[in-house]
Structures are given as structure tokens and as C-alpha cells.
Design an enzyme around this catalytic site. Sequence first.
Site, mmCIF file in Angstrom:
data_model
loop_
_atom_site.group_PDB
_atom_site.id
_atom_site.type_symbol
_atom_site.label_atom_id
_atom_site.label_comp_id
_atom_site.label_asym_id
_atom_site.label_seq_id
_atom_site.Cartn_x
_atom_site.Cartn_y
_atom_site.Cartn_z
ATOM 1 N N SER A 143 0.840 -1.210 0.000
ATOM 2 C CA SER A 143 0.000 0.000 0.000
ATOM 3 C C SER A 143 0.868 1.250 0.000
ATOM 4 C CB SER A 143 -0.901 0.020 1.228
ATOM 5 O OG SER A 143 -1.534 1.284 1.338
ATOM 6 N N TYR A 165 -2.776 -0.567 10.088
ATOM 7 C CA TYR A 165 -2.780 -0.948 8.659
ATOM 8 C C TYR A 165 -1.396 -0.695 8.053
ATOM 9 C CZ TYR A 165 -4.287 -1.028 3.736
ATOM 10 O OH TYR A 165 -4.428 -1.303 2.392
HETATM 11 P P1 NDP Z 1 -11.740 -5.052 -1.454
HETATM 12 O O1 NDP Z 1 -12.232 -4.928 -0.057
HETATM 13 O O2 NDP Z 1 -12.470 -4.374 -2.552
HETATM 14 O O3 NDP Z 1 -11.586 -6.599 -1.820
HETATM 15 C C1 NDP Z 1 -10.917 -7.430 -0.924
HETATM 16 C C2 NDP Z 1 -10.719 -8.792 -1.530
HETATM 17 O O4 NDP Z 1 -9.953 -9.549 -0.600
HETATM 18 C C3 NDP Z 1 -12.011 -9.541 -1.742
HETATM 19 O O5 NDP Z 1 -11.847 -10.420 -2.821
HETATM 20 C C4 NDP Z 1 -12.178 -10.298 -0.430
HETATM 21 O O6 NDP Z 1 -12.944 -11.491 -0.542
HETATM 22 C C5 NDP Z 1 -10.743 -10.636 -0.138
HETATM 23 N N1 NDP Z 1 -10.492 -10.819 1.276
HETATM 24 C C6 NDP Z 1 -10.714 -9.963 2.292
HETATM 25 N N2 NDP Z 1 -10.390 -10.523 3.457
HETATM 26 C C7 NDP Z 1 -9.959 -11.783 3.169
HETATM 27 C C8 NDP Z 1 -9.510 -12.864 3.938
HETATM 28 N N3 NDP Z 1 -9.444 -12.788 5.267
HETATM 29 N N4 NDP Z 1 -9.173 -14.006 3.306
HETATM 30 C C9 NDP Z 1 -9.253 -14.109 1.963
HETATM 31 N N5 NDP Z 1 -9.680 -13.121 1.169
HETATM 32 C C10 NDP Z 1 -10.020 -11.968 1.784
HETATM 33 O O7 NDP Z 1 -10.222 -4.553 -1.397
HETATM 34 P P2 NDP Z 1 -9.260 -3.875 -2.473
HETATM 35 O O8 NDP Z 1 -9.442 -4.498 -3.800
HETATM 36 O O9 NDP Z 1 -9.353 -2.423 -2.305
HETATM 37 O O10 NDP Z 1 -7.847 -4.293 -1.860
HETATM 38 C C11 NDP Z 1 -7.043 -5.319 -2.383
HETATM 39 C C12 NDP Z 1 -5.657 -5.170 -1.782
HETATM 40 O O11 NDP Z 1 -5.143 -3.879 -2.120
HETATM 41 C C13 NDP Z 1 -5.631 -5.241 -0.259
HETATM 42 O O12 NDP Z 1 -4.487 -5.934 0.155
HETATM 43 C C14 NDP Z 1 -5.552 -3.779 0.155
HETATM 44 O O13 NDP Z 1 -4.969 -3.627 1.408
HETATM 45 C C15 NDP Z 1 -4.706 -3.213 -0.963
HETATM 46 N N6 NDP Z 1 -4.806 -1.779 -1.175
HETATM 47 C C16 NDP Z 1 -6.001 -1.192 -1.523
HETATM 48 C C17 NDP Z 1 -6.063 0.175 -1.716
HETATM 49 C C18 NDP Z 1 -7.325 0.887 -2.076
HETATM 50 O O14 NDP Z 1 -7.329 2.131 -2.062
HETATM 51 N N7 NDP Z 1 -8.396 0.189 -2.442
HETATM 52 C C19 NDP Z 1 -4.869 1.018 -1.580
HETATM 53 C C20 NDP Z 1 -3.673 0.306 -1.246
HETATM 54 C C21 NDP Z 1 -3.658 -1.039 -1.055
HETATM 55 P P3 NDP Z 1 -14.564 -11.462 -0.323
HETATM 56 O O15 NDP Z 1 -15.150 -10.794 -1.546
HETATM 57 O O16 NDP Z 1 -14.944 -12.898 -0.215
HETATM 58 O O17 NDP Z 1 -14.821 -10.681 0.918
#
Ligand code: NDP
Length: 245
Positions: free
Chosen positions: A140, A154
Site C-alpha cells: 500500500s 494498517y
Molecule cells: P476489497 O475490499 O475491494 O476486496 C478485498 C478482496 O480480498 C475480496 O476479494 C475479499 O474477498 C478478499 N479478502 C478480504 N479478506 C480476506 C480474507 N481474510 N481471506 C481471503 N480473502 C479476503 O479490497 P481492495 O481491492 O481495495 O484491496 C485489495 C488489496 O489492495 C488489499 O491488500 C488492500 O490492502 C490493498 N490496497 C487497496 C487500496 C485501495 O485504495 N483500495 C490502496 C492500497 C492497497 P470477499 O469478496 O470474499 O470478501
Amino acid sequence: MTLDGKVALVTGGSRGIGAATAIRLAEDGADVALTYQNNAELAAGVVDRIKALGRRALAIQADSADAAAVVSAVDTAVAEFGRLDVLVNNGGVGFVGPLDQTSLEDIDRVLAVNVRGVYVATQAAARHLGDGGRVITIGSCVSDRVPGPGMSLYAVSKTALLGLTKGLARELGPRGITVNIVHPGPTDTDMNPADGPYAADQRSLTVFDRYGSPSEVAATVSFLARPESKYVTAATVSVDGGHAA
Ligand code: NDP
């Protein structure tokens, strides 16, 4: 197709950046397995989109906090597709909370998903990756710049992944495996919607005064996954709209 014949596993591939990445890797030629935690229907929708591209796809329920489930997901992907070339450690949880209101349970949960889950997935995947293998972790922009209070937990979880990336680049490099980390900036997803309560401040910190899209992050993951990126390792690649400038 640059990823023809390759097999990728994307954790958290049911939504957001993970879904865009799974689809992009399939567009580039890879067969793709993806994990999800709760959203079986959304995961199935991503699988359908990948199959419509003529690639094989598989969704596996696996909570990243559950080490046995994570190892099983890796092994299932290998059993189904016969090999593993690319691991994308994407699944993660966000957390915003002041220091004095953050519980031990909060700390354990965030670190279990965002750090331990990534470590275990990489450990399991490394048993199967061969020469040309790729480990790409979604960190991130908060590792470069914490945009406001309440983000320390975080930030801890995401910055730990820098150490993992550099350490494993040394360890896996002799086997021809690259290990890199991508730092998205504010990206329009369920975790951080572009119309959410913290959006205006984050947007204003970017050079372009806008959020990024999941497909913009996916494009960089795709670049790192390609065979011609074989000299890129231990790198941090920011896709953050200049958030850290
Ligand atoms: P979303 O919340 O939109 O999606 C999260 C995804 O991760 C979903 O597919 C969810 O599955 C899955 N997930 C969440 N918790 C778990 C778990 N415990 N085990 C397995 N799968 C899990 O997140 P983003 O797409 O925004 O984020 C993706 C990555 O990018 C993350 O690591 C986040 O920290 C990072 N990130 C995001 C930013 C942003 O601004 N959006 C900025 C910087 C980094 P399900 O649908 O089943 O819940």
C-alpha cells in the site's frame, strides 16, 4: 499472449484489485485460480469472465487468516492446473482506528490476514514455483506516506510486506523466481470507495486529483508477471498517482 501456458493464483480475487488482476492475467493468457473469503457469487462471476476468455479458472474459499486453508488453496490450484507460476498476494483487510481504541483482537486479525496469510501463501507457493516464477504482493501507498491519523496498524501490516519482499527476493532469486511489491494509491474499490468518507483528502494528495482504478493496478501486476520482467526483483512499484510525491 505474454502469459500463455502460465498458471496464476490471486488471493482475494472476488472483488476490487484482485478481481481486476485475475481477469487481466487471464487476458494475457494465464489460467487463474482465485481465493475469496465470503463472496462465493462474486468469485463465481470472475471465474465465468475468465472462462469466457478461453482460460481455465477456479475459485477457492480460503480465509487468509486460516493457514491450513491457505496452504490447501495453493495445493488445490496446483492439483487442478498442474503447475503454479505466479502468486499474487492481494487479499487483505483495511483498518482505521485510533491507537487507544485498537484492541488486541484488531491487531491479531489485521496481522493474521495482511501479513501471516501472505507469508504462509508464499511459503506454500514457493514449493511449486520454478524458474521464471513470480511472487507479486499488493502492499500500500501507506508504506510511503500515511495520509492521516488512525492508520498505524494498517501501515504496520503493509510495511511488513516490504521486508518480506526483499528477504524473499534474496532467498528465491537463485531459483529464478522474482519477488516484488506493488503499492497502490487510493483505488476505487469496496475497501476505499472514491465517494467514501476519506476520499476527498486522499484524492487531493495525488498528482492527478483522482482515484486510481483496479485495472490500473492490475496492469502493473501483469507487467511484473511477464517473462521479460525477469531482472525486476525486490522492487517496490507504486501505482499511486503520485501520492508519495
Ligand atoms: P476489497 O475490499 O475491494 O476486496 C478485498 C478482496 O480480498 C475480496 O476479494 C475479499 O474477498 C478478499 N479478502 C478480504 N479478506 C480476506 C480474507 N481474510 N481471506 C481471503 N480473502 C479476503 O479490497 P481492495 O481491492 O481495495 O484491496 C485489495 C488489496 O489492495 C488489499 O491488500 C488492500 O490492502 C490493498 N490496497 C487497496 C487500496 C485501495 O485504495 N483500495 C490502496 C492500497 C492497497 P470477499 O469478496 O470474499 O470478501
